[in-house]
Design a protein around this motif. Structure first.
Motif, PDB file in Angstrom:
ATOM      1  N   CYS A  20       3.751  -4.123  -0.575  1.00 14.66           N
ATOM      2  CA  CYS A  20       2.617  -3.185  -0.505  1.00 14.66           C
ATOM      3  C   CYS A  20       2.218  -2.894   0.932  1.00 14.66           C
ATOM      4  CB  CYS A  20       1.423  -3.752  -1.261  1.00 14.66           C
ATOM      5  SG  CYS A  20       1.817  -4.330  -2.909  1.00 14.66           S
ATOM      6  N   MET A  59       4.938   1.740   3.845  1.00 12.48           N
ATOM      7  CA  MET A  59       5.834   2.652   3.127  1.00 12.48           C
ATOM      8  C   MET A  59       5.795   2.441   1.625  1.00 12.48           C
ATOM      9  SD  MET A  59       7.468   5.175   4.088  1.00 12.48           S
ATOM     10  CE  MET A  59       8.208   6.416   3.041  1.00 12.48           C
ATOM     11  N   GLY A  60       5.761   1.170   1.197  1.00 14.62           N
ATOM     12  CA  GLY A  60       5.727   0.887  -0.240  1.00 14.62           C
ATOM     13  C   GLY A  60       4.510   1.539  -0.886  1.00 14.62           C
ATOM     14  N   ASP A  84       2.962  -8.583  -3.573  1.00 12.04           N
ATOM     15  CA  ASP A  84       3.204  -8.758  -2.137  1.00 12.04           C
ATOM     16  C   ASP A  84       3.041 -10.231  -1.797  1.00 12.04           C
ATOM     17  OD1 ASP A  84       2.910  -8.637   0.868  1.00 12.04           O
ATOM     18  OD2 ASP A  84       3.062  -6.502   0.464  1.00 12.04           O
ATOM     19  N   VAL A  85       3.818 -10.699  -0.833  1.00 17.28           N
ATOM     20  CA  VAL A  85       3.661 -12.090  -0.400  1.00 17.28           C
ATOM     21  C   VAL A  85       2.443 -12.241   0.508  1.00 17.28           C
ATOM     22  CG1 VAL A  85       6.098 -12.678  -0.673  1.00 17.28           C
ATOM     23  CG2 VAL A  85       5.286 -11.737   1.516  1.00 17.28           C
ATOM     24  N   PHE A 139       7.772 -11.444  -6.958  1.00 15.60           N
ATOM     25  CA  PHE A 139       8.225 -10.226  -7.642  1.00 15.60           C
ATOM     26  C   PHE A 139       8.936 -10.515  -8.959  1.00 15.60           C
ATOM     27  CE2 PHE A 139      11.622 -11.337  -4.627  1.00 15.60           C
ATOM     28  CZ  PHE A 139      12.763 -11.288  -5.423  1.00 15.60           C
ATOM     29  N   PRO A 149      10.387  -5.471   3.627  1.00 17.16           N
ATOM     30  CA  PRO A 149      11.231  -5.340   4.831  1.00 17.16           C
ATOM     31  C   PRO A 149      12.717  -5.405   4.433  1.00 17.16           C
ATOM     32  CG  PRO A 149       9.528  -7.019   5.120  1.00 17.16           C
ATOM     33  CD  PRO A 149       9.518  -6.652   3.677  1.00 17.16           C
ATOM     34  N   TRP A 209      14.691  -8.142   2.531  1.00 17.06           N
ATOM     35  CA  TRP A 209      14.356  -8.449   1.139  1.00 17.06           C
ATOM     36  C   TRP A 209      14.882  -7.386   0.168  1.00 17.06           C
ATOM     37  CZ3 TRP A 209      13.519 -12.249  -1.884  1.00 17.06           C
ATOM     38  CH2 TRP A 209      12.945 -13.430  -1.406  1.00 17.06           C
ATOM     39  N   PRO A 254      16.896   0.857   4.930  1.00 16.14           N
ATOM     40  CA  PRO A 254      18.297   1.005   4.558  1.00 16.14           C
ATOM     41  C   PRO A 254      18.561   0.173   3.311  1.00 16.14           C
ATOM     42  CG  PRO A 254      18.082  -0.583   6.343  1.00 16.14           C
ATOM     43  CD  PRO A 254      16.702  -0.052   6.089  1.00 16.14           C
ATOM     44  N   PHE A 257       8.085 -17.350   1.967  1.00 16.28           N
ATOM     45  CA  PHE A 257       8.596 -16.312   1.059  1.00 16.28           C
ATOM     46  C   PHE A 257       8.871 -15.041   1.876  1.00 16.28           C
ATOM     47  CE2 PHE A 257       8.044 -15.399  -3.761  1.00 16.28           C
ATOM     48  CZ  PHE A 257       9.126 -14.539  -3.766  1.00 16.28           C
TER      49      PHE A 257
HETATM   50  N1  LIG Z   1      11.788   6.313   4.086  1.00 15.17           N
HETATM   51  C1  LIG Z   1      11.087   6.280   5.202  1.00 15.17           C
HETATM   52  O1  LIG Z   1      10.865   7.286   5.861  1.00 15.17           O
HETATM   53  C2  LIG Z   1      10.543   4.955   5.688  1.00 15.17           C
HETATM   54  C3  LIG Z   1       9.486   4.930   6.624  1.00 15.17           C
HETATM   55  C4  LIG Z   1       8.966   3.691   6.997  1.00 15.17           C
HETATM   56  C5  LIG Z   1       9.511   2.517   6.489  1.00 15.17           C
HETATM   57  N2  LIG Z   1      10.556   2.591   5.619  1.00 15.17           N
HETATM   58  C6  LIG Z   1      11.142   1.334   5.085  1.00 15.17           C
HETATM   59  O2  LIG Z   1      10.186   0.700   4.267  1.00 15.17           O
HETATM   60  C7  LIG Z   1      10.305  -0.711   4.366  1.00 15.17           C
HETATM   61  C8  LIG Z   1       8.939  -1.303   4.681  1.00 15.17           C
HETATM   62  O3  LIG Z   1       8.508  -0.854   5.935  1.00 15.17           O
HETATM   63  P1  LIG Z   1       6.956  -0.873   6.333  1.00 15.17           P
HETATM   64  O4  LIG Z   1       6.847  -0.197   7.632  1.00 15.17           O
HETATM   65  O5  LIG Z   1       6.147  -0.369   5.184  1.00 15.17           O
HETATM   66  O6  LIG Z   1       6.730  -2.437   6.504  1.00 15.17           O
HETATM   67  P2  LIG Z   1       5.428  -3.322   6.272  1.00 15.17           P
HETATM   68  O7  LIG Z   1       5.606  -4.565   7.029  1.00 15.17           O
HETATM   69  O8  LIG Z   1       4.219  -2.470   6.516  1.00 15.17           O
HETATM   70  O9  LIG Z   1       5.459  -3.618   4.714  1.00 15.17           O
HETATM   71  C9  LIG Z   1       6.325  -4.532   4.098  1.00 15.17           C
HETATM   72  C10 LIG Z   1       5.524  -5.243   3.018  1.00 15.17           C
HETATM   73  O10 LIG Z   1       6.408  -6.028   2.225  1.00 15.17           O
HETATM   74  C11 LIG Z   1       5.802  -7.294   2.002  1.00 15.17           C
HETATM   75  N3  LIG Z   1       6.826  -8.272   1.634  1.00 15.17           N
HETATM   76  C12 LIG Z   1       7.666  -8.971   2.443  1.00 15.17           C
HETATM   77  N4  LIG Z   1       8.477  -9.743   1.703  1.00 15.17           N
HETATM   78  C13 LIG Z   1       8.128  -9.544   0.404  1.00 15.17           C
HETATM   79  C14 LIG Z   1       8.594 -10.071  -0.827  1.00 15.17           C
HETATM   80  N5  LIG Z   1       9.583 -10.948  -0.876  1.00 15.17           N
HETATM   81  N6  LIG Z   1       7.986  -9.668  -1.978  1.00 15.17           N
HETATM   82  C15 LIG Z   1       6.944  -8.787  -1.948  1.00 15.17           C
HETATM   83  N7  LIG Z   1       6.463  -8.250  -0.794  1.00 15.17           N
HETATM   84  C16 LIG Z   1       7.060  -8.617   0.360  1.00 15.17           C
HETATM   85  C17 LIG Z   1       5.081  -7.592   3.306  1.00 15.17           C
HETATM   86  O11 LIG Z   1       4.144  -8.611   3.170  1.00 15.17           O
HETATM   87  C18 LIG Z   1       4.489  -6.219   3.611  1.00 15.17           C
HETATM   88  O12 LIG Z   1       3.252  -6.033   2.962  1.00 15.17           O
HETATM   89  C19 LIG Z   1      11.349  -0.978   5.433  1.00 15.17           C
HETATM   90  O13 LIG Z   1      12.562  -1.343   4.845  1.00 15.17           O
HETATM   91  C20 LIG Z   1      11.485   0.340   6.168  1.00 15.17           C
HETATM   92  O14 LIG Z   1      12.788   0.565   6.658  1.00 15.17           O
HETATM   93  C21 LIG Z   1      11.047   3.775   5.203  1.00 15.17           C
END
Ligand SMILES: NC(=O)c1ccc[n+]([C@@H]2O[C@H](COP(=O)([O-])OP(=O)(O)OC[C@H]3O[C@@H](n4cnc5c(N)ncnc54)[C@H](O)[C@@H]3O)[C@@H](O)[C@H]2O)c1
Length: 448
Positions: free
Chosen positions: A57, A60-61, A79-80, A105, A122, A125, A145, A223
């Motif tokens: 969460c 991006m999620g 979310d962890v 999850f 990230p 994961w 990716p 985690f």
């Molecule tokens: N498509 C796009 O344009 C675009 C843009 C930005 C990011 N992304 C991708 O989105 C992904 C997340 O990026 P972000 O910037 O939102 O990062 P972020 O760090 O803001 O969010 C990642 C979230 O995942 C959680 N998390 C980590 N391990 C977990 C697990 N095992 N179970 C549940 N939750 C878990 C983290 O605590 C965090 O809240 C990346 O892979 C990135 O490449 C894509």
């Protein structure tokens, strides 16, 4: 033909002219785009709306889940980091109904009523979440990716195909009109024989000597680290900035690179390059982020096309750390007859006419998607592959992984895209990088 037809045709053409003027896209392409099948309208009937679980969460999620919530209900979040999960639960509370909140999850995936998951964890994961979700028979919108390593891609493909789930990768440029038009023109020889593809991605970040601090109470840090080695905690290792560490991601190579290399490959039309060389331009600082903030790579494809991938200051949030190099974020396709430049904002060409002249009816037509999330939701109903299918996502992510291996080994590498193995000099060393050791218990067995 009746009067109504003429009036509606006239209105349609007016709409096309306005859209073409606003987007800078050629009229013929806009007409074709607007004539394409209408997107499914968000359904008001609760029975027709998919039930969605969000895993990861962060920025991006949560954005992806918001997008998906046009079509369905977010009933559970995971979310962890408890604060992130609670924030998302609040956001997706509807009519007083709060989504269920999870820290693991696998528990969320046990909910039988969930049809699809959106995942924005990230990079390190992605694979285990996608495999577990596929095994739980959930359709998946998973962020780019696809994977952290080349080997993980094969595992994800197997899980998606064996469990017959729909998978869409978050490489949303595949659903962008500018990129679609560019790839279609290139594939149809509009710029002559394609010779070079220049890919410019925003550079990374420099930083070091981070301060070790206690793990926040709300974060299950072990985690979060998952398959990656155990390391002391500092904020720069974790949320958002995970992308500048080899252990969790690929730095600029797979951040924007995952998007632009996907488009380069779409236009080239082959599975993968056959040779890769790469060099670090600005190395990371000692005792800091591990991915280089600037790099340069050259990939050779079997049809002789050279793909040059470079970092640029443009669009880099951390640009102040980088040397100005005058290049913009985007892609330039160079052929024997001219060039086309494209990024998310514009498309231009060496000669305007290259864009203006319509392609003939007999031209190669690439798969079409009006909107990336809509494409996923439509595929959930049709059970057909979305535009960024798991195989497509694997092959496109592989480009980044190959560059990373060339950067990390410092070797010129030969790659066999059919066998997905390195060959020739340096192959033994490079092949060791195809997979990484996964820290227990976060190996494949963790995904069930
Ligand atoms: N498509 C796009 O344009 C675009 C843009 C930005 C990011 N992304 C991708 O989105 C992904 C997340 O990026 P972000 O910037 O939102 O990062 P972020 O760090 O803001 O969010 C990642 C979230 O995942 C959680 N998390 C980590 N391990 C977990 C697990 N095992 N179970 C549940 N939750 C878990 C983290 O605590 C965090 O809240 C990346 O892979 C990135 O490449 C894509």
């Amino acid at each position: 033909m009746n009067k109504t037809f003429h009036v509606s045709r006239r209105m349609f053409l007016q709409r096309c002219s306005l859209a073409a003027a606003a987007s800078g896209l050629p009229l013929w392409f806009v007409e074709r785009d607007l004539s394409a099948a209408e997107a499914p309208k968000p359904s008001a009937s609760p029975n027709a709306r998919p039930t969605i679980g969000l895993i990861g969460c962060g920025g991006m999620g949560t954005g992806d889940a918001s997008n998906a919530s046009r079509f369905g209900e977010v009933v559970a979040v995971c979310d962890v980091d408890r604060n992130h999960a609670e924030g998302a639960a609040k956001k997706f509370t509807k009519n007083g109904k709060k989504p269920a909140v999870y820290g693991d999850f696998r528990k969320l995936l046990e909910r039988g009523e969930i049809n699809a998951i959106v995942q924005g964890t990230p990079d390190h994961w992605h694979t285990l979440v996608n495999i577990a979700a596929a095994k739980a028979k959930k359709d998946i919108y998973g962020e780019k990716p696809l994977t952290l390593t080349l080997d993980e891609g094969r595992h994800v493909i197997k899980a998606v195909r064996e469990n017959k789930v729909v998978f869409q990768c978050g490489t949303q440029q595949r659903s962008s009109k500018r990129f679609h038009l560019t790839c279609e023109l290139v594939r149809n020889g509009r710029i002559g024989q394609l010779k070079e593809v220049h890919v410019f991605v925003p550079g990374g970040i420099l930083g070091n000597n981070f301060k070790s601090v206690p793990v926040p109470q709300e974060l299950n840090y072990d985690f979060w680290l998952g398959q990656a080695p155990k390391e002391e905690y500092f904020t720069e290792r974790c949320h958002r900035t995970f992308r500048w560490w080899w252990d969790y991601a690929g730095g600029p190579v797979t951040d924007w690179g995952a998007h632009h290399n996907d488009i380069a490959r779409w236009a080239i039309g082959l599975e993968g390059p056959t040779a890769i060389e790469a060099r670090v331009v600005t190395p990371p600082l000692p005792n800091g982020y591990t991915t280089p903030s600037e790099f340069e790579a050259t990939l050779t494809w079997a049809n002789g096309v050279k793909q040059i991938v470079k970092t640029t200051l443009d669009d880099s949030p951390f640009g102040q750390h980088l040397k100005e190099n005058g290049q913009r974020n985007g892609l330039k396709f160079i052929g024997t007859n001219g060039w086309i430049w494209v990024n998310r904002e514009e498309i231009t060409a060496s000669d305007k006419q290259l864009l203006i002249d319509p392609l003939p009816e007999s031209a190669i037509k690439l798969e079409y998607s009006k909107d990336h999330m809509t494409n996923f939701i439509t595929s959930m109903s049709s059970r057909k592959d979305p535009i960024a299918s798991v195989e497509t996502a694997h092959r496109s992510a592989s480009i980044g992984h190959l560059i990373i291996i060339a950067l990390r080994t410092g070797r010129k590498l030969q790659w066999d895209p059919a066998a997905e193995t390195f060959t020739g000099e340096g192959a033994a060393e490079a092949n060791k990088h195809i997979a990484r050791e996964m820290r227990k218990p976060y190996d494949y067995s963790f995904a069930g």
